[in-house]
Design a protein around this motif. Structure first.
Motif, PDB file in Angstrom:
ATOM      1  N   GLY A 136      49.227  39.128  45.303  1.00  0.00           N
ATOM      2  CA  GLY A 136      48.319  40.257  45.108  1.00  0.00           C
ATOM      3  C   GLY A 136      47.405  40.433  46.304  1.00  0.00           C
ATOM      4  O   GLY A 136      47.154  41.550  46.752  1.00  0.00           O
ATOM      5  N   HIS A 137      46.922  39.316  46.845  1.00  0.00           N
ATOM      6  CA  HIS A 137      46.044  39.414  48.011  1.00  0.00           C
ATOM      7  C   HIS A 137      46.821  39.827  49.256  1.00  0.00           C
ATOM      8  O   HIS A 137      46.262  40.317  50.219  1.00  0.00           O
ATOM      9  CB  HIS A 137      45.337  38.077  48.268  1.00  0.00           C
ATOM     10  CG  HIS A 137      44.325  37.756  47.232  1.00  0.00           C
ATOM     11  ND1 HIS A 137      44.409  36.644  46.438  1.00  0.00           N
ATOM     12  CD2 HIS A 137      43.225  38.425  46.827  1.00  0.00           C
ATOM     13  CE1 HIS A 137      43.386  36.633  45.603  1.00  0.00           C
ATOM     14  NE2 HIS A 137      42.652  37.703  45.814  1.00  0.00           N
ATOM     15  N   LEU A 138      48.127  39.593  49.201  1.00  0.00           N
ATOM     16  CA  LEU A 138      48.966  39.996  50.327  1.00  0.00           C
ATOM     17  C   LEU A 138      48.834  41.499  50.568  1.00  0.00           C
ATOM     18  O   LEU A 138      48.735  41.954  51.703  1.00  0.00           O
ATOM     19  CB  LEU A 138      50.419  39.644  50.014  1.00  0.00           C
ATOM     20  CG  LEU A 138      51.449  40.041  51.071  1.00  0.00           C
ATOM     21  CD1 LEU A 138      51.255  39.209  52.314  1.00  0.00           C
ATOM     22  CD2 LEU A 138      52.865  39.852  50.549  1.00  0.00           C
ATOM     23  N   LEU A 340      34.927  51.519  53.528  1.00  0.00           N
ATOM     24  CA  LEU A 340      36.268  51.568  52.947  1.00  0.00           C
ATOM     25  C   LEU A 340      36.579  50.223  52.304  1.00  0.00           C
ATOM     26  O   LEU A 340      36.249  49.171  52.862  1.00  0.00           O
ATOM     27  CB  LEU A 340      37.314  51.878  54.019  1.00  0.00           C
ATOM     28  CG  LEU A 340      37.170  53.194  54.789  1.00  0.00           C
ATOM     29  CD1 LEU A 340      38.348  53.382  55.739  1.00  0.00           C
ATOM     30  CD2 LEU A 340      37.076  54.376  53.830  1.00  0.00           C
ATOM     31  N   TYR A 341      37.203  50.285  51.140  1.00  0.00           N
ATOM     32  CA  TYR A 341      37.532  49.066  50.396  1.00  0.00           C
ATOM     33  C   TYR A 341      39.002  49.079  50.035  1.00  0.00           C
ATOM     34  O   TYR A 341      39.439  49.942  49.272  1.00  0.00           O
ATOM     35  CB  TYR A 341      36.729  49.008  49.100  1.00  0.00           C
ATOM     36  CG  TYR A 341      35.232  49.033  49.293  1.00  0.00           C
ATOM     37  CD1 TYR A 341      34.559  50.241  49.442  1.00  0.00           C
ATOM     38  CD2 TYR A 341      34.493  47.850  49.318  1.00  0.00           C
ATOM     39  CE1 TYR A 341      33.188  50.277  49.610  1.00  0.00           C
ATOM     40  CE2 TYR A 341      33.111  47.876  49.488  1.00  0.00           C
ATOM     41  CZ  TYR A 341      32.466  49.092  49.644  1.00  0.00           C
ATOM     42  OH  TYR A 341      31.113  49.127  49.810  1.00  0.00           O
ATOM     43  N   VAL A 342      39.746  48.133  50.573  1.00  0.00           N
ATOM     44  CA  VAL A 342      41.157  48.038  50.231  1.00  0.00           C
ATOM     45  C   VAL A 342      41.282  46.992  49.122  1.00  0.00           C
ATOM     46  O   VAL A 342      41.338  45.785  49.382  1.00  0.00           O
ATOM     47  CB  VAL A 342      42.010  47.652  51.456  1.00  0.00           C
ATOM     48  CG1 VAL A 342      43.490  47.732  51.118  1.00  0.00           C
ATOM     49  CG2 VAL A 342      41.681  48.552  52.635  1.00  0.00           C
ATOM     50  N   GLN A 349      37.182  51.850  38.711  1.00  0.00           N
ATOM     51  CA  GLN A 349      35.935  52.225  38.054  1.00  0.00           C
ATOM     52  C   GLN A 349      34.733  51.455  38.615  1.00  0.00           C
ATOM     53  O   GLN A 349      33.654  52.014  38.779  1.00  0.00           O
ATOM     54  CB  GLN A 349      36.025  52.001  36.545  1.00  0.00           C
ATOM     55  CG  GLN A 349      34.804  52.591  35.879  1.00  0.00           C
ATOM     56  CD  GLN A 349      34.819  52.450  34.376  1.00  0.00           C
ATOM     57  OE1 GLN A 349      34.851  51.330  33.848  1.00  0.00           O
ATOM     58  NE2 GLN A 349      34.803  53.555  33.685  1.00  0.00           N
ATOM     59  N   HIS A 350      34.961  50.198  38.915  1.00  0.00           N
ATOM     60  CA  HIS A 350      33.889  49.402  39.530  1.00  0.00           C
ATOM     61  C   HIS A 350      33.348  50.122  40.768  1.00  0.00           C
ATOM     62  O   HIS A 350      32.140  50.283  40.928  1.00  0.00           O
ATOM     63  CB  HIS A 350      34.409  48.008  39.880  1.00  0.00           C
ATOM     64  CG  HIS A 350      33.553  47.264  40.868  1.00  0.00           C
ATOM     65  ND1 HIS A 350      32.343  46.708  40.524  1.00  0.00           N
ATOM     66  CD2 HIS A 350      33.715  47.034  42.199  1.00  0.00           C
ATOM     67  CE1 HIS A 350      31.802  46.155  41.608  1.00  0.00           C
ATOM     68  NE2 HIS A 350      32.616  46.331  42.629  1.00  0.00           N
ATOM     69  N   PHE A 351      34.258  50.563  41.636  1.00  0.00           N
ATOM     70  CA  PHE A 351      33.797  51.193  42.879  1.00  0.00           C
ATOM     71  C   PHE A 351      33.173  52.562  42.615  1.00  0.00           C
ATOM     72  O   PHE A 351      32.194  52.926  43.254  1.00  0.00           O
ATOM     73  CB  PHE A 351      34.930  51.265  43.903  1.00  0.00           C
ATOM     74  CG  PHE A 351      35.188  49.926  44.532  1.00  0.00           C
ATOM     75  CD1 PHE A 351      34.257  49.369  45.410  1.00  0.00           C
ATOM     76  CD2 PHE A 351      36.320  49.190  44.222  1.00  0.00           C
ATOM     77  CE1 PHE A 351      34.464  48.120  45.976  1.00  0.00           C
ATOM     78  CE2 PHE A 351      36.536  47.934  44.778  1.00  0.00           C
ATOM     79  CZ  PHE A 351      35.603  47.401  45.659  1.00  0.00           C
TER      80      PHE A 351
HETATM   81  N1  ARG Z   1      37.439  38.905  45.577  1.00  0.00           N
HETATM   82  C1  ARG Z   1      37.781  40.087  44.830  1.00  0.00           C
HETATM   83  C2  ARG Z   1      39.053  39.848  44.030  1.00  0.00           C
HETATM   84  O1  ARG Z   1      39.906  39.101  44.425  1.00  0.00           O
HETATM   85  C3  ARG Z   1      37.990  41.295  45.699  1.00  0.00           C
HETATM   86  C4  ARG Z   1      36.781  41.758  46.459  1.00  0.00           C
HETATM   87  C5  ARG Z   1      36.924  43.142  46.962  1.00  0.00           C
HETATM   88  N2  ARG Z   1      35.801  43.604  47.696  1.00  0.00           N
HETATM   89  C6  ARG Z   1      34.621  43.971  47.176  1.00  0.00           C
HETATM   90  N3  ARG Z   1      33.684  44.352  47.979  1.00  0.00           N
HETATM   91  N4  ARG Z   1      34.407  43.959  45.888  1.00  0.00           N
HETATM   92  O2  ARG Z   1      39.217  40.448  42.996  1.00  0.00           O
END
Ligand code: ARG
Length: 579
Positions: A136-138, A340-342, A349-351
């Motif tokens: 998933g982090h990939l 920007l948030y990938v 919804q959080h963002f």
């Molecule tokens: N550490 C979080 C996760 O794995 C993702 C963080 C994403 N960035 C943020 N600014 N919330 O779910």
């Protein structure tokens, strides 16, 4: 001056013609010019149809009027109207040849630099401490890296930051488990070993043993209070995880470095002030002991306002508070214009909530831009979790090592010098994993399928890399690539088709950059590689006979190779000389 992106130039001309013919002001971007799939037609626009609907007139008639007013005889043949009112455009052969001949001198292959550079804080990768990175982090890592490269190439300033989950309640139980296991003294990385297992054991104890759970809770308070000993132990967990992340980034060839780490803990000192400032703006309310803010326009299923918890009942801070503080930091302290948030789509919804609060607080202003670049999940080919050859769910490192091993099996029979084999296997294996991820619309889930991603045929990295190798091998055999100004002859439809692809590169790069959509670039690179393969099969290059034709074809091969090399580099994928 003619714009270096042909479709942009044609769009401008069409927009001008619309003004002339119909007296309508049209944003050139609305005069969308698309590469045409019809044989013998290079580009099409449906602008007449859209306008006709608005004007209540016949589309073909409107198209004819636009065609008559079009001032583009230097670029295209007299335009034709087709179907319900499409305008068909065919580039002039002499213009094409002249443009091609100039391209070898253009480092950016016609891709324009932005006229309005932004300062972009790009949050990507962002794994969690004490959990190994998984597939998933990939996605965040690979997508974020490509998106960053595209934006930077466009001329924006990109500041990556890795929002590592290194703070909060799980650390209470992790530290207590560290103490129980007698691991607090061991210095240096490696002694915890299996971080996933470690996390799971801690979790199990937390759920089963009330005594452990209350110790863990007390430990969180000590951690957040800055207790020395606790911080030392916490740091030990963070460092060990960081080592794992680094290993993955190095294997992937990702641009993130340890200096880009701005973990959740980094924002801890700003949290108290955040609560104060939100309070001063009368945006907070105490609800169930927690300090909350309720941005306008957000309700739950029952129609009640949605709460963003700023400070928890016990005084701790959570994920949302940290993101608010982080955004404020990047906007105010670091002068970012864009955030920007990938991050996976489940956090949409959080963002949305975080952005709304930032706007209400006046931190995120009209001149700023904040965007969540969401993506779907990675599934194994059976539609479930991804597995290695050996079965078992995979750690990211193992998965990448396996990709390189599998790629070595492709590269080996091609008898490369041993020194090159490892580097090529790495380029092909890592390229395959990255490309498989990037080639799909990020918003959709995608299937992780070893055989498909390493196929020599189809929309894969290795297909593109291999096409590029063939072009380069011809160029090597010829000695030197033709210089700018070498006349280009278009004697075969496949030469023309390849050249068109090359000229569409700027449009593909722009579309991929604008939409944070690397797959749009992949699609174009694949089309280019296919056009090159058709050209290569049908048109002799070194054996072309006439020296002018040989030079012209070499120039086309060189342009194809440059498109593939530059395009893949924008995706973070290497292009070996030989496979
Ligand atoms: N550490 C979080 C996760 O794995 C993702 C963080 C994403 N960035 C943020 N600014 N919330 O779910």
């Amino acid at each position: 001056m003619v714009h270096t992106d042909v479709s942009v130039e044609l769009g401008r001309r069409v927009a001008r013609a619309v003004g002339e013919a119909l007296g309508l002001e049209l944003d050139p971007e609305q005069a969308v010019i698309r590469p045409s799939r019809r044989a013998g037609v290079d580009y099409q626009t449906g602008v007449a149809m859209a306008l006709a609907a608005r004007l209540g007139r016949a589309a073909r008639e409107v198209a004819e009027e636009i065609a008559a007013a079009l001032d583009a005889a230097d670029l295209v043949e007299p335009p034709e109207v087709s179907g319900k009112g499409f305008l068909n455009l065919v580039l002039r052969a002499d213009w094409l040849a002249a443009r091609a001949s100039a391209l070898p001198g253009e480092e950016r292959l016609g891709v324009p630099l932005t006229e309005a550079p932004r300062r972009i804080a790009l949050d990507y990768s962002s794994p969690n401490v004490a959990k190994e990175m998984h597939v998933g982090h990939l996605r965040s890592t690979v997508l974020g890296d490509a998106i960053g490269r595209l934006l930077r190439f466009a001329g924006h300033q990109v500041i990556p930051h890795n929002h590592i989950g290194d703070w909060g309640t799980p650390f209470g139980m992790l530290i207590e488990h560290l103490v129980d296991e007698g691991l607090t003294e061991a210095a240096g990385a490696g002694s915890i070993g299996d971080l996933n297992g470690f996390y799971q054991e801690a979790r199990k104890k937390f759920d089963a043993e009330p005594e452990f759970a209350s110790r863990a809770r007390r430990r969180v308070v000590l951690l957040q209070g800055g207790h020395d000993q606790t911080l030392t132990w916490w740091r030990r967990l963070v460092e060990e995880s960081a080592g794992h992340f680094e290993q993955v980034y190095r294997l992937l060839g990702i641009e993130l470095t340890p200096a880009d780490v701005y973990g959740e803990s980094f924002y801890n000192p700003f949290l108290a002030d955040l609560v104060k400032e939100l309070g001063a703006r009368r945006l907070t309310r105490v609800s169930g002991g927690a300090v909350c803010t309720f941005p306008e326009g957000f309700t739950n299923r029952d129609g009640d306002p949605l709460a963003v918890i700023v400070r928890k009942r016990g005084g701790g801070y959570g994920y949302a508070a940290t993101d608010l503080a982080a955004a404020r930091y990047w906007l105010e302290e670091r002068g970012a214009t864009d955030l920007l948030y990938v991050v996976g789509s489940p956090q949409a919804q959080h963002f949305a909530l975080v952005f709304a609060v930032l706007r209400e607080a006046g931190w995120l202003m009209a001149e700023h831009h904040a965007e969540h670049i969401g993506f779907g999940s990675v599934l194994g080919s059976d539609g479930r979790a991804v597995r290695t050859r050996a079965g078992g769910s995979v750690k990211l490192v193992d998965l990448l090592v396996e990709a390189v091993d599998r790629a070595a099996e492709i590269a080996e029979p091609r008898a490369l010098p041993p020194g090159q084999q490892a580097a090529v296997a790495r380029a092909v294996g890592i390229g395959a994993v990255k490309y498989a991820d990037l080639a799909h619309d990020r918003r959709r889930d995608y299937l992780f399928d070893w055989d498909r991603m390493l196929a020599m045929d189809g929309n894969t990295a290795v297909y593109l890399q291999y096409a590029n190798c063939r072009a380069r091998s011809v160029l090597r055999a010829a000695g030197a690539a033709p210089a700018a100004g070498t006349p280009v002859l278009l004697t075969d439809p496949r030469e023309r088709a390849l050249l068109l692809r090359v000229l569409e590169f700027p449009a593909a790069v722009s579309a991929a950059t604008r939409g944070h959509a690397p797959h749009k670039l992949c699609t174009h690179l694949y089309a280019t590689a296919r056009s090159f393969s058709a050209f290569y099969a049908a048109c002799p290059i070194l054996a072309a006979g006439a020296p002018e034709l040989r030079a012209s074809r070499l120039l086309l091969a060189a342009l194809a190779s440059r498109v593939l090399t530059l395009g893949l580099s924008l995706l973070g994928i290497e292009t070996p000389e030989k496979i």
